[in-house]
Design a protein around this motif. Structure first.
Motif, short mmCIF file in Angstrom:
data_model
loop_
_atom_site.label_atom_id
_atom_site.label_comp_id
_atom_site.label_asym_id
_atom_site.label_seq_id
_atom_site.Cartn_x
_atom_site.Cartn_y
_atom_site.Cartn_z
N PHE A 45 71.78 63.71 -20.62
CA PHE A 45 71.29 63.39 -21.96
C PHE A 45 70.67 62.02 -21.94
O PHE A 45 71.29 61.06 -21.48
CB PHE A 45 72.44 63.45 -22.97
CG PHE A 45 73.00 64.83 -23.12
CD1 PHE A 45 72.45 65.72 -24.03
CD2 PHE A 45 74.06 65.25 -22.34
CE1 PHE A 45 72.95 67.00 -24.16
CE2 PHE A 45 74.58 66.54 -22.46
CZ PHE A 45 74.01 67.41 -23.37
N GLY A 46 69.45 61.95 -22.44
CA GLY A 46 68.72 60.69 -22.46
C GLY A 46 68.54 60.18 -23.86
O GLY A 46 69.10 60.71 -24.82
N PRO A 47 67.70 59.14 -23.99
CA PRO A 47 67.41 58.58 -25.31
C PRO A 47 66.75 59.61 -26.22
O PRO A 47 66.11 60.55 -25.76
CB PRO A 47 66.46 57.42 -25.02
CG PRO A 47 66.33 57.31 -23.55
CD PRO A 47 66.99 58.47 -22.92
N TYR A 48 66.93 59.42 -27.51
CA TYR A 48 66.31 60.26 -28.53
C TYR A 48 66.76 61.72 -28.46
O TYR A 48 66.04 62.62 -28.83
CB TYR A 48 64.78 60.17 -28.47
CG TYR A 48 64.28 58.76 -28.43
CD1 TYR A 48 64.37 57.94 -29.55
CD2 TYR A 48 63.76 58.22 -27.26
CE1 TYR A 48 63.93 56.63 -29.51
CE2 TYR A 48 63.31 56.91 -27.21
CZ TYR A 48 63.41 56.12 -28.34
OH TYR A 48 62.97 54.82 -28.30
N GLY A 49 67.97 61.95 -27.92
CA GLY A 49 68.51 63.31 -27.86
C GLY A 49 67.86 64.21 -26.82
O GLY A 49 68.07 65.41 -26.83
N ARG A 50 67.11 63.64 -25.92
CA ARG A 50 66.46 64.44 -24.89
C ARG A 50 67.47 64.92 -23.87
O ARG A 50 68.40 64.22 -23.53
CB ARG A 50 65.36 63.65 -24.20
CG ARG A 50 64.22 63.34 -25.11
CD ARG A 50 63.12 62.65 -24.39
NE ARG A 50 62.02 62.41 -25.30
CZ ARG A 50 61.07 61.56 -25.10
NH1 ARG A 50 61.04 60.85 -23.99
NH2 ARG A 50 60.11 61.40 -25.98
N LYS A 51 67.25 66.15 -23.38
CA LYS A 51 68.12 66.73 -22.38
C LYS A 51 67.31 66.97 -21.11
O LYS A 51 66.15 67.37 -21.17
CB LYS A 51 68.70 68.04 -22.88
CG LYS A 51 69.56 67.88 -24.11
CD LYS A 51 69.96 69.23 -24.68
CE LYS A 51 70.63 69.06 -26.00
NZ LYS A 51 69.71 69.02 -27.12
#
Length: 75
Positions: A6-12
């Protein structure tokens, strides 16, 4: 099986995956290898193939101290 980050801004992000037919013992071994490699904060798995297999995997993960997702009780 896949490892999702999981990355910034809810990115997967798919970080790693295994696509193969496996026996329960092979699945358990593969899950443990992925856990050792990626050190996840929690482990989820799909139990649609067999409840018995999911229980076995949960027992092995708990014995080794890996964090597993809360299990849902059948309705």
């Amino acid at each position: 099986m896949m490892v999702i980050g999981f990355g910034p801004y809810g990115r997967k992000y798919v970080i790693d995956f295994i696509r193969d037919k496996m026996k329960f013992s092979e699945k358990t071994k593969a899950i443990l290898e992925l856990a050792e490699r990626w050190r996840p904060s929690v482990i989820f798995w799909e139990e649609n193939a067999s409840v018995e297999g999911g229980e076995h995997i949960a027992e092995v993960l708990e014995k080794r101290g890996w964090p597993i997702a809360p299990r849902r009780e059948p309705e």
